[in-house]
Design a protein around this motif. Structure first.
Motif, mmCIF file in Angstrom:
data_model
loop_
_atom_site.group_PDB
_atom_site.id
_atom_site.type_symbol
_atom_site.label_atom_id
_atom_site.label_comp_id
_atom_site.label_asym_id
_atom_site.label_seq_id
_atom_site.Cartn_x
_atom_site.Cartn_y
_atom_site.Cartn_z
ATOM 1 N N VAL A 94 35.866 32.294 57.436
ATOM 2 C CA VAL A 94 35.064 31.069 57.500
ATOM 3 C C VAL A 94 33.584 31.380 57.278
ATOM 4 N N VAL A 95 33.085 32.397 57.977
ATOM 5 C CA VAL A 95 31.657 32.735 57.901
ATOM 6 C C VAL A 95 31.284 33.281 56.527
ATOM 7 N N HIS A 96 32.184 33.997 55.901
ATOM 8 C CA HIS A 96 31.893 34.615 54.602
ATOM 9 C C HIS A 96 32.783 34.024 53.502
ATOM 10 N N SER A 97 32.852 32.723 53.502
ATOM 11 C CA SER A 97 33.658 32.041 52.487
ATOM 12 C C SER A 97 33.115 32.252 51.081
ATOM 13 N N GLU A 98 31.816 32.598 50.986
ATOM 14 C CA GLU A 98 31.211 32.790 49.665
ATOM 15 C C GLU A 98 31.824 33.982 48.922
ATOM 16 N N LEU A 99 32.437 34.890 49.661
ATOM 17 C CA LEU A 99 33.023 36.067 49.019
ATOM 18 C C LEU A 99 34.235 35.699 48.172
ATOM 19 N N ARG A 100 34.874 34.583 48.495
ATOM 20 C CA ARG A 100 36.125 34.217 47.833
ATOM 21 C C ARG A 100 35.922 33.287 46.636
ATOM 22 N N GLN A 101 34.715 33.160 46.169
ATOM 23 C CA GLN A 101 34.468 32.329 44.994
ATOM 24 C C GLN A 101 35.131 32.949 43.762
ATOM 25 N N LYS A 102 35.603 32.087 42.870
ATOM 26 C CA LYS A 102 36.276 32.567 41.667
ATOM 27 C C LYS A 102 35.285 33.306 40.765
ATOM 28 N N PHE A 103 35.795 34.325 40.112
ATOM 29 C CA PHE A 103 34.950 35.102 39.205
ATOM 30 C C PHE A 103 35.800 35.612 38.047
ATOM 31 N N ASP A 104 35.157 35.879 36.941
ATOM 32 C CA ASP A 104 35.867 36.362 35.759
ATOM 33 C C ASP A 104 35.251 37.660 35.229
ATOM 34 N N LYS A 105 34.619 38.396 36.132
ATOM 35 C CA LYS A 105 33.973 39.637 35.727
ATOM 36 C C LYS A 105 34.852 40.831 36.084
ATOM 37 N N LEU A 106 34.668 41.895 35.335
ATOM 38 C CA LEU A 106 35.420 43.111 35.592
ATOM 39 C C LEU A 106 34.894 43.799 36.840
ATOM 40 N N ILE A 107 35.815 44.368 37.606
ATOM 41 C CA ILE A 107 35.449 45.095 38.814
ATOM 42 C C ILE A 107 35.251 46.563 38.471
ATOM 43 N N ASP A 108 34.170 47.121 38.958
ATOM 44 C CA ASP A 108 33.879 48.534 38.714
ATOM 45 C C ASP A 108 35.023 49.407 39.245
ATOM 46 N N LYS A 109 35.310 50.495 38.522
ATOM 47 C CA LYS A 109 36.396 51.397 38.905
ATOM 48 C C LYS A 109 36.171 52.003 40.288
ATOM 49 N N GLU A 110 34.923 52.026 40.718
ATOM 50 C CA GLU A 110 34.607 52.572 42.032
ATOM 51 C C GLU A 110 35.278 51.779 43.145
ATOM 52 N N PHE A 111 35.643 50.525 42.854
ATOM 53 C CA PHE A 111 36.254 49.666 43.860
ATOM 54 C C PHE A 111 37.719 49.371 43.541
ATOM 55 N N SER A 112 38.341 50.225 42.751
ATOM 56 C CA SER A 112 39.755 50.063 42.401
ATOM 57 C C SER A 112 40.643 50.488 43.561
ATOM 58 N N ILE A 113 41.925 50.173 43.460
ATOM 59 C CA ILE A 113 42.881 50.561 44.501
ATOM 60 C C ILE A 113 42.923 52.076 44.645
ATOM 61 N N ILE A 114 42.902 52.774 43.515
ATOM 62 C CA ILE A 114 42.940 54.242 43.546
ATOM 63 C C ILE A 114 41.711 54.790 44.259
ATOM 64 N N SER A 115 40.547 54.202 43.975
ATOM 65 C CA SER A 115 39.310 54.651 44.613
ATOM 66 C C SER A 115 39.354 54.415 46.120
ATOM 67 N N ILE A 116 39.861 53.248 46.526
ATOM 68 C CA ILE A 116 39.968 52.938 47.952
ATOM 69 C C ILE A 116 40.913 53.919 48.630
ATOM 70 N N PHE A 117 42.040 54.179 47.972
ATOM 71 C CA PHE A 117 43.032 55.102 48.533
ATOM 72 C C PHE A 117 42.468 56.515 48.634
ATOM 73 N N THR A 118 41.748 56.941 47.598
ATOM 74 C CA THR A 118 41.156 58.284 47.586
ATOM 75 C C THR A 118 40.103 58.430 48.679
ATOM 76 N N SER A 119 39.239 57.430 48.790
ATOM 77 C CA SER A 119 38.216 57.463 49.842
ATOM 78 C C SER A 119 38.861 57.456 51.227
ATOM 79 N N GLY A 120 39.896 56.628 51.366
ATOM 80 C CA GLY A 120 40.594 56.549 52.647
ATOM 81 C C GLY A 120 41.243 57.863 53.036
#
Length: 270
Positions: free
Chosen positions: A210-236
């Motif tokens: 509710v407080v951060h509803s702005e994060l869920r706005q629709k977008f059509d831009k590419l996400i940097d590879k730094e924030f990919s599933i593989i990157s999240i898993f590797t960092s984790g």
């Protein structure tokens, strides 16, 4: 010089962290004698062993909540932050689902698996098994939702994460009180504690959305590879290794004592 916003964040973060420690101490001073008086040394020792066993399930998060908080803080765009949290949620859902299946399958195929707890008196074995399975399943159901508290940390609102951590500690005491009032057993306590923790996590998740509803706005831009599933898993995975070390140090003693001396010896140690 700190800006007013940063100064406020710093003060709130410090106060909330200190408050969490104070609440934890007060709850401990109340819950330990209450639980020991009601359950007795054997059952109280069994509960200490059960919580130590369940603590090992924390490895199922694979370090992803910490990675999510770190990458969310690193992302500069709202849609990148939301994608980090959404992908982290997906990874945690997969991990917890697999473990829930393994636990239920093991309990069905090997009903005497509680032998690994060693020296549990025969009159308490069924209660110990049911309590362990109950709190383990509820812990794993709660696991994916923890990504939203990690989101608060990543967005520099650690005081909200600490607030809900405080609530979780308090409802743990409330669960114990209800168990005593209803004259329940360890299964009752596991159910109340697991459900109350899940409830607090759901409130935290709803608050974040509710407080951060702005994060869920629709977008059509590419996400940097730094924030990919593989990157999240590797960092984790890097945080995962550190977490294993801490978990072994903090949660092995009760298991070792129970294995050689039984749950009755765990109580005076705890």
């Amino acid at each position: 010089m700190f800006s007013q916003g940063r100064k406020k964040t710093f003060i709130l973060g410090t106060v909330s962290s200190y408050g969490t420690n104070v609440v934890s101490i007060i709850v401990g001073l109340i819950s330990v004698p209450l639980g020991l008086h009601y359950f007795g040394p054997i059952r109280y020792g069994i509960w200490a062993v059960i919580t130590s066993v369940v603590a090992y399930l924390s490895i199922s998060n694979l370090g992803i909540p910490t990675a999510a908080a770190t990458l969310t803080a690193k992302a500069s765009k709202p849609y990148e932050q939301w994608m980090v949290l959404r992908r982290s949620l997906f990874l945690l859902l997969v991990s917890s689902s697999i473990l829930v299946g393994l636990i239920l399958g093991t309990a069905h195929l090997y009903p005497n698996w509680a032998m690994v707890l060693r020296k549990i008196p025969s009159g308490f074995q069924n209660e110990a098994i049911e309590a362990t399975i109950t709190i383990a399943i509820l812990f794993l159901l709660n696991l994916p939702i923890t990504v939203f508290s990690a989101g608060f940390i990543g967005l520099q609102e650690i005081y909200w994460e600490r607030f809900y951590n405080c609530l979780t500690t308090i409802v743990g005491l409330v669960a114990l009180v209800f168990t005593v009032l209803l004259k329940g057993n360890l299964v009752t306590l596991a159910l109340f504690r697991g459900m109350s923790t899940l409830f607090i996590s759901l409130i935290c998740a709803l608050h974040f959305l509710v407080v951060h509803s702005e994060l869920r706005q629709k977008f059509d831009k590419l996400i940097d590879k730094e924030f990919s599933i593989i990157s999240i898993f590797t960092s984790g995975s890097r945080f995962f290794v550190i977490g294993i070390a801490a978990m072994v140090v903090l949660n092995t003693d009760n298991l070792v004592i129970n294995y050689f001396l039984g749950p009755g010896a765990v109580t005076p140690y705890a």
